[in-house]
Structure formats: structure tokens, C-alpha cells
Design a protein around this motif. Structure first.
Motif, PDB file in Angstrom:
ATOM      1  N   ILE A 242      13.969  -0.856  -2.172  1.00  0.00           N
ATOM      2  CA  ILE A 242      12.756  -0.828  -1.328  1.00  0.00           C
ATOM      3  C   ILE A 242      13.050  -0.056  -0.039  1.00  0.00           C
ATOM      4  CG2 ILE A 242      11.215  -2.276   0.096  1.00  0.00           C
ATOM      5  CD1 ILE A 242      11.388  -4.405  -2.145  1.00  0.00           C
ATOM      6  N   ILE A 243      14.226  -0.302   0.541  1.00  0.00           N
ATOM      7  CA  ILE A 243      14.588   0.393   1.790  1.00  0.00           C
ATOM      8  C   ILE A 243      14.641   1.906   1.551  1.00  0.00           C
ATOM      9  CG2 ILE A 243      16.437   0.723   3.509  1.00  0.00           C
ATOM     10  CD1 ILE A 243      17.041  -2.296   3.216  1.00  0.00           C
ATOM     11  N   ARG A 244      15.247   2.306   0.424  1.00  0.00           N
ATOM     12  CA  ARG A 244      15.334   3.743   0.102  1.00  0.00           C
ATOM     13  C   ARG A 244      13.940   4.347  -0.078  1.00  0.00           C
ATOM     14  NH1 ARG A 244      20.664   3.042  -2.261  1.00  0.00           N
ATOM     15  NH2 ARG A 244      19.734   1.798  -3.908  1.00  0.00           N
ATOM     16  N   ARG A 245      13.066   3.556  -0.742  1.00  0.00           N
ATOM     17  CA  ARG A 245      11.700   4.035  -0.964  1.00  0.00           C
ATOM     18  C   ARG A 245      10.963   4.201   0.371  1.00  0.00           C
ATOM     19  NH1 ARG A 245       9.001   0.589  -5.493  1.00  0.00           N
ATOM     20  NH2 ARG A 245      11.168   0.512  -6.114  1.00  0.00           N
ATOM     21  N   LEU A 246      11.226   3.265   1.280  1.00  0.00           N
ATOM     22  CA  LEU A 246      10.590   3.344   2.611  1.00  0.00           C
ATOM     23  C   LEU A 246      11.020   4.626   3.317  1.00  0.00           C
ATOM     24  CD1 LEU A 246      10.956  -0.377   3.813  1.00  0.00           C
ATOM     25  CD2 LEU A 246       8.809   0.813   3.376  1.00  0.00           C
TER      26      LEU A 246
END
Lengths: 259, 254
Positions: B189-193
Motif C-alpha cells: 500500500i505504501i509503494r502504491r501511495l
């Protein structure tokens, strides 16, 4: 948008409060027990209309208990569950959230009056009369407003401290006594009555009782209602000023969270 | 690249009083003059031992705590005094099982916070369903949170933190107590953000996580900044980031 926030907060608050056994006890069991207690106390008093002191007294004690342990206690519950900081840091004004919580609790807590009434009717079949129902309705609306505003002042002050549980226990019974929930304020010493008449619930209780007995002189009713609304407005201004101060203060003193 | 977070000589002291008769005042310097800047679109790490001042720093950045001194700006606005300009555009996730209403369902939690973040009613249902899917809670969305496992509560926290589609997401030890699958989900999720151009500031004790995710980081110890740079720069000639970190901490403690 503030109305949507207010309504959703009321809904969330009602769901959450009713899910707590302690709140259900305050809301349902307390007025039943208080009605029994007050009936036994007033049985030989000569008072014939048990509505004025037994039903109203028990209902108001229950209502105030719910307000103390929920509106005030909620600040601490939110603090300990880590949600106080979360709701504080949203774009919505914090007082709107607190107000939504208080209105939700107060509206639900009105059930205590109904429960006291049903208890008195079912258990004792005693004479219960309401001489001036329209005045009573008006007095009840003013009383709800007064309780909402006084709860808002209390909740605001409790945001500042982590000793919320201590304070909410400290204010429950004194307000019942000072504001004449179960006996007329006139029986209190004169020096104590000064405090009684500085508290808006005193006038709310007197208005309710007056309409139970029957409003023979409307001027007296309107005068008391005027004082109640005036005091409520004063508390509302005080509350607004406090919230403005407290919004900064809680971030300086770091009391939004436990650790 | 523009700085989205600017911290200059930031200080925060806590004052406590002890004793009954003779009240003794104690001042603890939780954050003692740290400075750093975070660029838009960056994943930025804040590292340090327990009690180093990481959480206090995050609380000041998220408008929850007033600084005692220095400058603390997010999106160009001061976090104390101009917080109204910031709050709708950021969000934060604190690790652990706090920060959710346990007697409500996950959907009700998210709906309530949607209202508090003033998200239009029409958008709420779509956004909530999308986020629930993202944190894999869609199937249990209508169950009370009190029936959830620790990991599920943390995933709900993540969902709550994403509800306003924040430009900056602050995360304080978000993977604490998460199982490996949950922790990987969070890292994804952090990478996607980041791919979406969001900025993430996170604290963690998991140095592998820092190495994997962070573009840059700072290390703080006892409220003071002791190192800053990319993970590679901090690592320098040490074998791992953990070795470098331990050396740094031991170096200042010696």
C-alpha cells in the motif's frame, strides 16, 4: 456539512452508548430503582401527586446520571481508545463533534423519564397527574437544551484533564441535591441556594414541577423560563469561549492522549 | 523538488510535577532542536530508539501537539496556529489496536470518519468499498470491530488513514504486531501511495522495511538528530543498515 457531522456523530454515539452495559444500566435499571426508592421515601409525606417528586425525580436523576457517565465519560473513553486524537485532528470543528455526542446521549437519556413513569404506574398504581401538558412539553424542551449546554461545559473542561472519572463521580450527586431533583430547593440552607440558583437545571426542574402541579399563574412560568434560557445562553457563551481556549491548551499540555 | 514538510530547530518539552506537599517540577526534552525536510512524493523514515522523540515529532507534525520551540510546517502551513489549512489534506496511522470504535462495524467506522473528513455522501460508499477491498476487509466489513483479530484492527486503521485520500500520510510504527502477510500488504500500500504521488513519513524499528521502502531517513536519539541521508548513505561501509544504525546509537551513547 456541520449538520451532517452532528447527525452522524449522534448516530454513532447512540449506537456506542447503548452497546455499553453500564450505559444500559444507567438508562434502564437506574430509573426503576430510583423510582422504587423515592416512592418509599415519599409514601408517607402527604404529597398526593407522585408525578412531581417520584417520577420526575427518578427520571431526572437517571437523565443526569446518563449525562455524567456518558457525555463526560466519553471524553475519557475516546482518550483511552485512541480516538480522541483522531477526531480532534479532523477538519471538522471539535465542539461540533462533542455537541453531537452530547445531543445523542441526552436524547436517548430522556428514556429514563418514560421508564420512571411506567415503573410508578405498573408497580404502585398511584395517582399521577400532569395538569399542564403543553407547559410541560415546553419546560421539557427547555430542560433538554439546558442539559445539553451544561454537559457541553462539563465535557469541555474534562477534555483538559485525564482525571475525568474522578470528576464525573464528583459532580453527579451534588447536582442532584443542589438543583432540587428530588426535593424543593427551598429546604436547602440559604447560603447553599445561591449555588442552586446559579445552576440552570434548578430552573428546569422547577418549571417541570410547576407544569405537573398546574400553571395557575403563567407569568411565574414565563419568568422562570426566561431565567433558564438566559442562563443557558450564558453557559453556551462560556462553553464557546472555553472551547476556543481549550483547542490550543490540550495541545500545549498534551492531554489528548494517555501516553 | 519542493519540501512538503519543513522542520527547523523543533523542540518539545514535557513538564511533569511530582510530590504532594512539595511539588517538584521536572522538564523532559522529548525533541531537542531537530531539523529536516521531506520532499513531495517521498517515503521518509524517522528512526530511533524507544523514547527517542519519534512519536512526539509525528504528533507535532499531525497538529496534535504544540511545539515548545522551532518551526514545524506541513504543506507550507504551521502545524500550530494554521492547522485548519492542513488537517483535510493529511492523515495518520498509529500502530497497535487503538484508534477505532470497537462497538461499530468497520464500515460504520469508515463512514463516520468520511463524515468527519467532509467527504460528500455520494462518494462515500464507493470510496469505502474500494478501501475495504484494498485492506482485504470487505468480507467482514459489517461485523463489529470487537470481533476482529489484532491484524484486522490494524488493517482497519490503515483504511481509516486512507479515507480522505491524504497528500501526506504519517505512520507511527504501522507494522507493529502485524503478521508477515499483513506487513507485506502494508508495504504494498505504501509503494502504491508513492506511485500515486503521495508522501509518506513513517517510523519503524524494522530496518529491513526502511531499506526496502524509504527514499531518505533521519535517525534521532534522545531528541537530537544524529544522522540523515538515503539508506545507502547511512549504511556507508557497514554490511547492513542495522549494523550502521547500531554503530550510530552506540557512538552517541558512548
Amino acid at each position: 456539512m456541520s449538520l451532517a457531522v452532528l447527525l452522524s456523530t449522534m448516530r454513532v454515539q447512540m449506537k456506542q452508548s447503548f452497546a455499553r452495559p453500564m450505559f444500559r444500566f444507567c438508562l434502564i435499571a437506574n430509573p426503576i430503582l430510583n423510582t422504587i426508592l423515592l416512592y418509599e421515601m415519599f409514601r408517607g409525606s402527604g404529597e398526593e401527586n407522585f408525578m412531581a417528586y417520584v417520577v420526575l425525580g427518578a427520571g431526572l436523576m437517571g437523565l443526569w446520571g446518563c449525562i455524567c457517565f456518558s457525555s463526560a465519560g466519553d471524553i475519557n473513553r475516546e482518550r483511552y481508545s485512541g480516538t480522541l486524537a483522531l477526531i480532534f485532528a479532523t477538519p471538522v470543528s471539535f465542539p461540533v463533534i462533542i455537541l453531537g455526542k452530547i445531543i445523542g446521549n441526552t436524547v436517548m437519556s430522556l428514556l429514563t423519564l418514560g421508564i420512571s413513569l411506567v415503573t410508578a404506574v405498573v408497580l404502585y398504581r398511584v395517582p399521577l397527574t400532569l395538569e399542564s401538558p403543553l407547559y410541560f412539553l415546553l419546560a421539557l424542551l427547555a430542560a433538554v437544551l439546558a442539559f445539553v449546554v451544561i454537559s457541553s461545559v462539563v465535557a469541555c473542561l474534562l477534555t483538559l484533564s485525564r482525571k475525568t472519572e474522578l470528576y464525573m463521580n464528583c459532580i453527579e450527586v451534588p447536582v442532584v441535591l443542589l438543583c432540587g431533583f428530588v426535593f424543593p430547593v427551598s429546604v436547602l440552607p440559604e447560603a447553599v441556594r445561591v449555588f442552586s440558583y446559579a445552576l440552570s437545571p434548578t430552573y428546569a426542574v422547577e418549571l417541570l414541577r410547576l407544569s405537573v402541579w398546574g400553571v395557575n399563574d403563567p407569568a411565574v412560568f414565563w419568568q422562570k423560563l426566561g431565567i433558564l434560557l438566559g442562563l443557558t445562553a450564558l453557559y453556551a457563551i462560556l462553553s464557546a469561549l472555553l472551547y476556543r481556549k481549550i483547542d490550543r491548551r490540550v495541545r500545549v499540555t498534551a492531554t489528548l492522549e494517555v501516553a | 523538488m519542493d519540501s512538503i514538510i519543513e522542520v527547523q530547530e523543533l523542540k518539545r518539552e514535557y513538564v511533569t510535577r511530582h510530590g504532594f506537599w512539595k511539588r517538584e517540577k521536572r522538564v523532559v526534552k522529548a525533541v531537542d532542536g531537530i531539523s529536516f525536510a521531506v520532499r513531495r512524493g517521498e517515503i521518509f523514515g524517522l528512526l530511533g530508539q524507544n523514547g527517542a522523540g519519534k512519536t512526539t515529532t509525528i504528533k507535532m507534525l499531525t497538529t496534535l501537539l504544540a511545539p515548545t520551540g522551532g518551526t514545524c510546517k506541513v504543506l507550507g502551513w504551521s502545524t500550530f496556529g494554521e492547522e485548519k489549512r492542513i488537517r483535510a489534506r493529511i492523515n495518520f496511522i498509529f500502530g497497535g489496536e487503538m484508534g477505532v470504535y470497537r462497538r461499530l462495524s468497520a464500515r460504520d467506522n469508515l463512514r463516520y470518519f468520511s463524515n468527519l473528513y467532509l467527504i460528500p455522501r455520494k462518494e462515500q460508499d464507493v470510496r469505502i468499498q474500494k478501501i475495504l477491498g484494498l485492506v482485504e476487509l470487505a468480507e467482514r466489513a459489517d461485523d463489529l470491530v470487537e470481533t476482529y483479530s489484532k491484524g484486522m484492527i490494524q488493517r482497519l486503521q490503515i483504511a481509516r488513514g486512507l479515507i480522505n485520500d491524504p497528500e501526506i500520510l504519517f505512520m507511527d510504527e504501522p507494522t507493529v504486531g502485524l503478521d508477515p502477510v499483513g506487513a507485506r500488504m502494508l508495504r504494498d500500500i505504501i509503494r502504491r501511495l508513492k506511485e500515486d504521488g503521495k508522501t509518506v513519513l513513517l517510523t519503524t524499528h524494522n530496518l529491513a522495511e526502511v531499506e526496502e521502502l524509504c527514499d531518505r531517513l533521519v535517525v534521532i536519539n534522545k531528541g537530537k538528530l544524529i544522522a540523515s541521508g538515503t539508506p545507502a548513505e547511512i549504511k556507508a561501509d557497514s554490511e547492513t543498515l542495522e549494523d550502521a544504525y547500531v554503530k550510530l546509537i552506540e557512538g552517541v551513547s558512548a
